[in-house]
Design an enzyme around this catalytic site. Structure first.
Site, short mmCIF file in Angstrom:
data_model
loop_
_atom_site.label_atom_id
_atom_site.label_comp_id
_atom_site.label_asym_id
_atom_site.label_seq_id
_atom_site.Cartn_x
_atom_site.Cartn_y
_atom_site.Cartn_z
N LYS A 22 0.84 -1.20 0.00
CA LYS A 22 0.00 0.00 0.00
C LYS A 22 0.88 1.26 0.00
O LYS A 22 0.67 2.17 -0.80
CB LYS A 22 -0.89 -0.01 1.25
CG LYS A 22 -1.58 1.32 1.52
CD LYS A 22 -2.47 1.26 2.73
CE LYS A 22 -1.83 1.73 4.01
NZ LYS A 22 -1.70 3.19 4.13
N ASN A 23 1.87 1.29 0.91
CA ASN A 23 2.66 2.52 1.07
C ASN A 23 3.63 2.77 -0.07
O ASN A 23 4.25 3.83 -0.13
CB ASN A 23 3.40 2.51 2.41
CG ASN A 23 2.46 2.77 3.57
OD1 ASN A 23 1.28 3.06 3.37
ND2 ASN A 23 2.97 2.67 4.78
N CYS A 116 -5.19 12.82 12.94
CA CYS A 116 -5.84 11.53 12.78
C CYS A 116 -5.71 10.79 14.09
O CYS A 116 -5.12 11.31 15.04
CB CYS A 116 -5.24 10.74 11.62
SG CYS A 116 -3.61 10.11 11.93
N ARG A 121 -0.47 15.16 12.70
CA ARG A 121 0.44 14.74 11.63
C ARG A 121 0.67 15.92 10.70
O ARG A 121 0.07 16.02 9.63
CB ARG A 121 -0.13 13.52 10.90
CG ARG A 121 -0.17 12.32 11.83
CD ARG A 121 -0.73 11.10 11.18
NE ARG A 121 0.19 10.46 10.25
CZ ARG A 121 -0.08 9.31 9.64
NH1 ARG A 121 -1.23 8.70 9.85
NH2 ARG A 121 0.78 8.78 8.82
N PRO A 122 1.54 16.81 11.12
CA PRO A 122 1.78 18.02 10.33
C PRO A 122 2.46 17.72 8.99
O PRO A 122 3.01 16.65 8.79
CB PRO A 122 2.70 18.86 11.22
CG PRO A 122 3.33 17.91 12.16
CD PRO A 122 2.40 16.74 12.31
N ASP A 124 4.57 20.27 7.67
CA ASP A 124 5.47 21.41 7.57
C ASP A 124 6.73 21.11 6.78
O ASP A 124 7.27 21.98 6.09
CB ASP A 124 5.82 21.93 8.97
CG ASP A 124 6.40 20.83 9.85
OD1 ASP A 124 5.70 19.81 10.06
OD2 ASP A 124 7.55 20.96 10.30
N ASP A 304 4.57 0.93 12.10
CA ASP A 304 3.41 0.20 11.54
C ASP A 304 3.37 -1.27 12.00
O ASP A 304 2.41 -1.97 11.67
CB ASP A 304 3.42 0.27 10.00
CG ASP A 304 2.99 1.64 9.50
OD1 ASP A 304 2.53 2.46 10.31
OD2 ASP A 304 3.09 1.88 8.28
N ILE A 326 7.59 7.46 17.10
CA ILE A 326 7.26 8.20 15.88
C ILE A 326 5.96 9.00 16.03
O ILE A 326 5.91 10.17 15.66
CB ILE A 326 7.12 7.24 14.67
CG1 ILE A 326 8.33 6.31 14.57
CG2 ILE A 326 6.88 8.02 13.38
CD1 ILE A 326 9.60 6.92 14.04
N ARG A 396 -8.68 -0.66 4.48
CA ARG A 396 -7.78 0.35 3.90
C ARG A 396 -6.43 -0.26 3.53
O ARG A 396 -5.78 0.21 2.60
CB ARG A 396 -7.52 1.48 4.91
CG ARG A 396 -8.69 2.37 5.16
CD ARG A 396 -8.27 3.53 6.01
NE ARG A 396 -7.05 4.14 5.47
CZ ARG A 396 -6.28 4.98 6.14
NH1 ARG A 396 -6.58 5.32 7.37
NH2 ARG A 396 -5.22 5.48 5.58
C1 UD1 Z 1 4.28 7.04 6.47
C2 UD1 Z 1 3.45 5.81 6.23
C3 UD1 Z 1 2.81 5.35 7.53
C4 UD1 Z 1 3.89 5.18 8.61
C5 UD1 Z 1 4.75 6.43 8.73
C6 UD1 Z 1 5.93 6.25 9.66
C7 UD1 Z 1 2.73 6.10 3.93
C8 UD1 Z 1 1.63 6.37 2.99
N1 UD1 Z 1 2.43 6.12 5.25
O1 UD1 Z 1 3.40 8.07 6.91
O2 UD1 Z 1 2.14 4.12 7.31
O3 UD1 Z 1 3.26 4.95 9.87
O4 UD1 Z 1 5.28 6.78 7.43
O5 UD1 Z 1 6.74 5.21 9.23
O6 UD1 Z 1 3.85 5.84 3.53
N2 UD1 Z 1 6.19 14.95 10.65
C9 UD1 Z 1 6.25 16.29 10.90
N3 UD1 Z 1 6.19 17.15 9.83
C10 UD1 Z 1 6.07 16.72 8.56
C11 UD1 Z 1 5.99 15.35 8.31
C12 UD1 Z 1 6.06 14.47 9.37
O7 UD1 Z 1 6.34 16.71 12.04
O8 UD1 Z 1 6.01 17.56 7.65
C13 UD1 Z 1 6.28 13.97 11.77
C14 UD1 Z 1 5.01 13.17 11.95
O9 UD1 Z 1 4.08 13.85 12.76
C15 UD1 Z 1 5.53 11.91 12.62
C16 UD1 Z 1 6.91 11.73 11.96
O10 UD1 Z 1 7.25 13.00 11.44
O11 UD1 Z 1 5.70 12.12 13.99
C17 UD1 Z 1 6.97 10.70 10.86
O12 UD1 Z 1 5.89 10.91 9.97
P1 UD1 Z 1 5.99 10.55 8.42
O13 UD1 Z 1 7.17 9.70 8.15
O14 UD1 Z 1 5.84 11.79 7.64
O15 UD1 Z 1 4.68 9.68 8.22
P2 UD1 Z 1 3.87 9.59 6.89
O16 UD1 Z 1 4.78 9.81 5.75
O17 UD1 Z 1 2.64 10.39 6.99
#
Ligand code: UD1
Length: 416
Positions: A22-23, A116, A121-122, A124, A304, A326, A396
């Protein structure tokens, strides 16, 4: 609303084939936005998130055709570079359209994903990276309004490791002018799979799979055919389920190299594991030993897989510490596992789990995708019936879950 009724107590035994990840499928589908030529994907899992992404792309004017595991995406023209709240709120990965839209169309309007169940889940880092490449991004009425002439290559050091953030910027950089360096990039295998697909489309990318990715932008990308990598989280989920139930399974069509941390922990729990190039066999006769895990970006232990290992710990011999680093609120399943008789104490971001001989079936509620998987594993080892409510979360991310579990001898039915 559909529920899953599981009658526990049977070890999982037999063979199942793992689906496409999926990812990996979600970002790779978004890569279709970068080209006017067809992108043909195979090994695409049949999942609700994949159809949601299909709908999101179709709303922009992308032609999406599916037959079995093959999906053809045709973004000859993008009518409207907009991702509306209604779809984005159901799937956070929708934010992956931002980079490609901006690179291809010079503008994009994408709803902010919001929070969520597993925490804030920002995005930024996605925004910061695109701004460094010359984009202007303003937030108005819950939408990011982004615009740019042609994106410019830049050196971007990400504040934290973000998977979709890395993917978004890598896709944007593929069409930018000049060289982009992504530092502190996510090393997840799904990032590498996306890079492979982009390379097949003509992108110039080096270092994907490491924490420093170099992209030299090109004027345009072409079509390609790409097979989506196997789902390492689905693989890990069936392995954890087999270990928890004292079973013996063979998983085919998988990529053992992407599962080192999970396999190490399963061995530590006492399971015997044999791997080939594309299969994993696991055998576990005894009650598993307690194993502690601490989630971390790849190649560390995947967040995950955390809920599934908590479920394993609830019936293990001894006490395990499960630490989540995380996401700040990813222990919703702990409270549901307690309803099945699990001995879990929460202290900040650590769950202290002392294994019990047997769980007892009960009604439980799924809160997010992987939490649901943890509850299913617990249901498989519990005495009597467990009914998991809100299984739309499972749809999902797990293709043909009941069919695959039944093939392994589990007593699982979907009830309305
Ligand atoms: C992806 C995966 C999800 C997995 C996660 C962590 C997909 C579609 N989803 O989610 O299944 O649980 O990686 O391995 O691939 N963060 C910020 N700012 C940002 C982006 C992230 O603060 O702009 C923080 C998030 O809140 C979190 C951490 O960084 O605490 C990691 O998140 P991230 O790796 O971005 O998760 P996703 O890519 O959404």
């Amino acid at each position: 609303m559909d529920k899953l009724k599981i009658t526990g107590g049977r070890p999982l035994e037999g063979e199942v084939r793992i689906s496409g990840a999926k990812n990996a499928a979600l970002p790779i589908m978004c890569a279709a936005l970068l080209t006017a030529k067809p992108l043909v994907l195979t090994n695409v899992p049949l999942l609700r998130d994949v159809s949601t992404m299909g709908k999101l792309l179709a709303e922009m004017g992308v032609r999406v055709e599916r037959s079995d595991d093959r999906v053809t995406l045709n973004a000859t023209a993008i009518a409207e570079p907009t991702a509306a709240y209604e779809l984005v709120k159901t799937m956070r990965a929708s934010v992956l359209v931002l980079g490609p839209l901006l690179a291809r169309c010079g503008r994009a309007k994408v709803s902010l994903p919001g929070g969520c169940a597993i925490g804030a889940r920002p995005v930024d880092q996605h925004v910061k990276g695109l701004e460094a490449m010359g984009a202007t991004i303003a937030v108005e009425h819950g939408y990011m309004h982004a615009s740019a002439r042609r994106l410019q290559g830049a050196r971007i050091v990400m504040d934290m490791v973000t998977v979709t953030g890395t993917e978004n910027l890598m896709m944007a950089a593929a069409l930018a002018e000049g060289e982009t360096l992504l530092e502190n990039a996510a090393r997840e295998p799904e990032v590498l799979d996306l890079a492979r697909c982009l390379a097949a489309m003509g992108a110039k990318i080096e270092g994907a799979g490491s924490d420093a990715i170099r992209v030299v932008g090109v004027r345009s990308l072409g079509g390609a055919e790409h097979a989506v990598m196997p789902d390492r989280i689905e693989t890990g989920t069936y392995l954890a389920a087999a270990a928890a139930t004292g079973g013996k399974v063979r998983l085919s069509g998988t990529e053992p190299d992407s599962l080192d941390a999970t396999l190490d922990k399963l061995r530590e729990s006492g399971a015997r594991i044999r791997v080939g190039e594309s299969f994993i066999e696991l055998e576990s006769e005894e009650r598993p030993n307690a194993v502690s895990v601490r989630t971390a970006p790849y190649p560390g232990f995947a967040t995950d897989m955390q809920a599934q290992f908590m479920a394993l710990a609830t019936v293990a011999r001894g006490t395990a510490l499960i630490t989540e680093t995380i996401f700040e609120n990813r222990f919703m399943h702990a409270l549901e596992l307690q309803r099945l008789g699990a001995d879990i104490r929460l202290e900040g971001n650590t769950a202290i789990v002392t294994g019990v001989e047997r769980l007892q079936g009960a009604k439980v509620m799924a809160t997010d995708l992987r939490a649901s998987a943890g509850l299913v594993i617990a249901g498989l080892v519990a005495e009597g019936d467990t009914v998991v409510d809100r299984i739309y979360h499972l749809d999902r991310g797990y293709e043909a879950l009941e069919t695959k579990l039944s093939a392994l001898g589990a007593r699982v039915v979907r009830v309305s």
